[in-house]
Enzyme design. Sequence first.
Site, PDB file in Angstrom:
ATOM      1  N   HIS A  13       0.870  -1.181   0.000  1.00  0.00           N
ATOM      2  CA  HIS A  13       0.000   0.000   0.000  1.00  0.00           C
ATOM      3  C   HIS A  13       0.899   1.220   0.000  1.00  0.00           C
ATOM      4  O   HIS A  13       1.581   1.508   0.989  1.00  0.00           O
ATOM      5  CB  HIS A  13      -0.923  -0.004   1.214  1.00  0.00           C
ATOM      6  CG  HIS A  13      -1.751   1.245   1.299  1.00  0.00           C
ATOM      7  ND1 HIS A  13      -2.550   1.667   0.264  1.00  0.00           N
ATOM      8  CD2 HIS A  13      -1.892   2.187   2.271  1.00  0.00           C
ATOM      9  CE1 HIS A  13      -3.153   2.803   0.604  1.00  0.00           C
ATOM     10  NE2 HIS A  13      -2.763   3.134   1.810  1.00  0.00           N
ATOM     11  N   ASP A  15       1.379   4.850   0.152  1.00  0.00           N
ATOM     12  CA  ASP A  15       1.079   6.250   0.430  1.00  0.00           C
ATOM     13  C   ASP A  15       2.183   7.074  -0.222  1.00  0.00           C
ATOM     14  O   ASP A  15       3.342   6.992   0.167  1.00  0.00           O
ATOM     15  CB  ASP A  15       1.046   6.500   1.934  1.00  0.00           C
ATOM     16  CG  ASP A  15      -0.026   5.682   2.628  1.00  0.00           C
ATOM     17  OD1 ASP A  15      -1.206   5.860   2.284  1.00  0.00           O
ATOM     18  OD2 ASP A  15       0.318   4.874   3.492  1.00  0.00           O
ATOM     19  N   ASP A 125      -7.623   2.066   2.114  1.00  0.00           N
ATOM     20  CA  ASP A 125      -7.418   2.841   3.334  1.00  0.00           C
ATOM     21  C   ASP A 125      -8.159   4.166   3.297  1.00  0.00           C
ATOM     22  O   ASP A 125      -7.824   5.093   4.018  1.00  0.00           O
ATOM     23  CB  ASP A 125      -5.915   3.084   3.543  1.00  0.00           C
ATOM     24  CG  ASP A 125      -5.589   3.492   4.971  1.00  0.00           C
ATOM     25  OD1 ASP A 125      -6.412   3.238   5.875  1.00  0.00           O
ATOM     26  OD2 ASP A 125      -4.511   4.074   5.184  1.00  0.00           O
ATOM     27  N   HIS A 349      -5.300  10.185   0.213  1.00  0.00           N
ATOM     28  CA  HIS A 349      -5.954  10.417   1.504  1.00  0.00           C
ATOM     29  C   HIS A 349      -5.022  11.008   2.552  1.00  0.00           C
ATOM     30  O   HIS A 349      -5.490  11.702   3.453  1.00  0.00           O
ATOM     31  CB  HIS A 349      -6.598   9.122   2.024  1.00  0.00           C
ATOM     32  CG  HIS A 349      -5.678   7.947   2.051  1.00  0.00           C
ATOM     33  ND1 HIS A 349      -5.559   7.095   0.998  1.00  0.00           N
ATOM     34  CD2 HIS A 349      -4.853   7.475   3.013  1.00  0.00           C
ATOM     35  CE1 HIS A 349      -4.689   6.133   1.301  1.00  0.00           C
ATOM     36  NE2 HIS A 349      -4.241   6.346   2.507  1.00  0.00           N
TER      37      HIS A 349
END
Length: 899
Positions: A13, A15, A125, A349
């Site tokens: 994941h 980010d 997420d 996000h």
Amino acid sequence: MTKKKVFVISHSHWDREWYMPFEQHHMRLVTLIDNLLDVFKNDSDFDSFHLDGQMIALDDYLAVRPERKPELAAAIKAGKLRIGPFYILQDDFLISPESNVRNMIIGRDQAREYGQEVPLGYFPDTFGNMGQTPQMMTLANLKTAAFGRGVTPTGFNNQVGDADYASQYSEMWWQGPDGTRILGLLFANWYSNGNEIPVERTAAKKFWDQKLADAEKFASTDNLLMMNGVDHQPVQLDVTAAIKVANELYPDYEFIHSNFTDYLATLSADLPKDLSTIHGELTSQETDGWYTLANTASSRVYLKQENTKNERLLENRAEPLAAMAYPAADYPHDRLRYAWKLILQNHPHDSICGCSVDEVHREMLTRFAKSQEVARFVAHDALTTLTAKINTTDFNEQAKPFVVVNTTGFTKTGLTRIVVEWDRIAFSATGTIQEQRHQLEQRLAELPELMVVDAHGQSVPFRLIDQQVAFHYDLPKDRFRDPFQAIELTIELNVVNMPAFAWRTLALQPATQTLVPNAMVKAQPRLISNEWLKIGVEDDGSLTITNRETNKTYHQMLVFEDTGDMGNEYIYRQTADKRAYYSTDFPMEVRVVHADELGSELELINYLEVPTSADEQLAKETHAIVDITQRTAQRSTQKVPLTITTKIRLNPNSRQIQFESHVNNQAKDHRLRVLFKTALTAETHVADSIYETVTRANRPAKNWQNPTNPQHQQAFACVFNEANGVTVGNLGLNEYEILPADNTIALTMLRCVGEMGDWGYFATPEAQCQGAFTFNYSLELTDGSEAQRIASYQRAQGMQTPFSNQQTWQHTGTLEADDQYLTLATPEFAVTSLKRANNSAGLTVRGYNLSDRQVPLKVTTSLSKQAVNFFEEELPEVTTDTLMPMEIKTLLLTEAGRA
């Protein structure tokens, strides 16, 4: 006996930026993909790697390793690297409906350059999931969405309490407000449930005993999903060896290194008939309320304000103006996509939520600035092109014509401000620059009395705001720059009921008649009013507002509240003293700024004094990483001024009150809100969400422990009952709360904290939001009718987009001085996009139903119409003249016989 299947999907994941600056994460991404390309060559048992559903990772990698693009493309074509379908992993609620769609369009387009995208809406997420996800995924040809938050899994055969938010399985049907249904996959044990699988047999046995039990507790079939990765996780190089060990240890299971495409195909064939159906938006309403992360809507509010301005520039000015100005061949697709990619890079996000370290958000401001400048360039060029096509020959020779354009999808009323060049002298003319300036100053001193006229010669009221001699320059497309000095006159005028996508041509000229003021808005030192409203400023600085149609009076409106905040960028937590400071407890001043035909304006100044910060205990607790729910800090005993200057504007032709508040914030560790007490009896309210006017409860669930209940919004929130309603609009203020005691609408203006939060201590001094801020918001009172509420929603959305203005000159043209590009006659149809089609010579118009009723869709044009999905593919079963309840609709407009 059929074996249970365990699908192990390797992923990370990613980010893009978060607890480290972007380039720190970026360099680790380069290492990750370098390692992957090596694994693909050296391990034939390694099925594939899921690249987190976002194409931007490839852009970032190739920025450093362009020479490996052929190798990367070959890996994608071979199915080793699984990509798409999105461009970035966005926050659903904090970006506009169109931003959500463009993320899917750009992501799919880039994925198709390499091969096939993963057929999965991927939201691992996201801090809550938008209610229209099922319809939006369907319009993007996606049948399944995977997500990590928003649903309470209750376990196999457990009783499901509230079907809106609970499921007995990790697989469920997800139904949107329009009735569209897709398959939903909840990462019930998070997207790291198969991370770092041991190869050593004893450790592997312990690992799998726990992981299999956890997965089987929620799985609806014998197909178990194991996500081999987590945030920024390097690829597990020995994962295939670990899978071989697992197959040896568990003969009743088949462990497979796999991918989402194969997993979804197998899962879909085995789904049971008793899956739960969850409904609408998924925002973790069945939790204790502390970790919904909804307060990210108010972290670093300056980011939200810049984002909203940026989106309105792109969606509601640059694109529609370009569509109106250019034929298909000249439409600036490339420039606009470049601007879209820049703003989308701010939408992950951890970025738009304002919950990263300071370096991340500093870089975001640069991206916003770049995207906005491109949008301004496109808008200005398009507006210049459009106005050059308008016939202005009916104005006299001394007139200075200008064009006002409504680029929104609603009829719009309001003030507009334009700078009119009255006279100029080029640097290339005779005389020195100082001599030229003196000539212009003399002409300015001799300026005649002025008037504004429309295309029919009728006088239009205006205000002369400013006059000056200023330096400027032209940049012709066919020759060198042309600097000059000019007399500039800044005027304001009131535009009344301009239809959607329409323009009006006016002119500033020497007065040909004596102008007699005809004030329509009455003003006293503390009182302004028009046909619909009476607004009074009380001794305590609050407003008393009467709806003159219903004779309903509201008290304690526009009250400012300041409380301590010992939380972090994710979560608001009031300091232990529980003290709130209200503007009504401090001195105030009020004066009349304007009272004329254009409307009235009051200036209200509230002189608050608030604590400088939290006390020393907060620093101790943050450094010790004490959870926010366990903190005991209070506010400092030292005070600092918090002066709030608010312009209160009332137009004679509108029911909407507009507010502009200015604050120079020097306090820390606090939250500032503005309160509108409705005192209306209502159990629910509505808010502007993603392609939806969503209904929400005013009170949270019984197990909610958080004293606050923050919510997301786009342009408005509204409390109403059968007799009255209150709609509060905003510009880039995405957090509100309904205070259930009296159904007050509390709009968050600032939230100031000093740490990031989440899994450690990360200082974020810039999240204290020190300095000057301006906040724009609005208020509208309605009766009990849906028609008035819908109109108030339109005006709240329309407030975010000002009129576009352009000075022109006397010239012939093919367009009328006053005209409308496209006629819309459906009040419930909220237009989110008017642009040239991506894949044809036509136009696309997209919007959604503001209501929950079926209504006729009236879009009048000489072009043929067909309903299409987000990728402009025809939907032959969808009608073009009806808007179903909560429907999102895209119309492709083309000349007959052309596509």
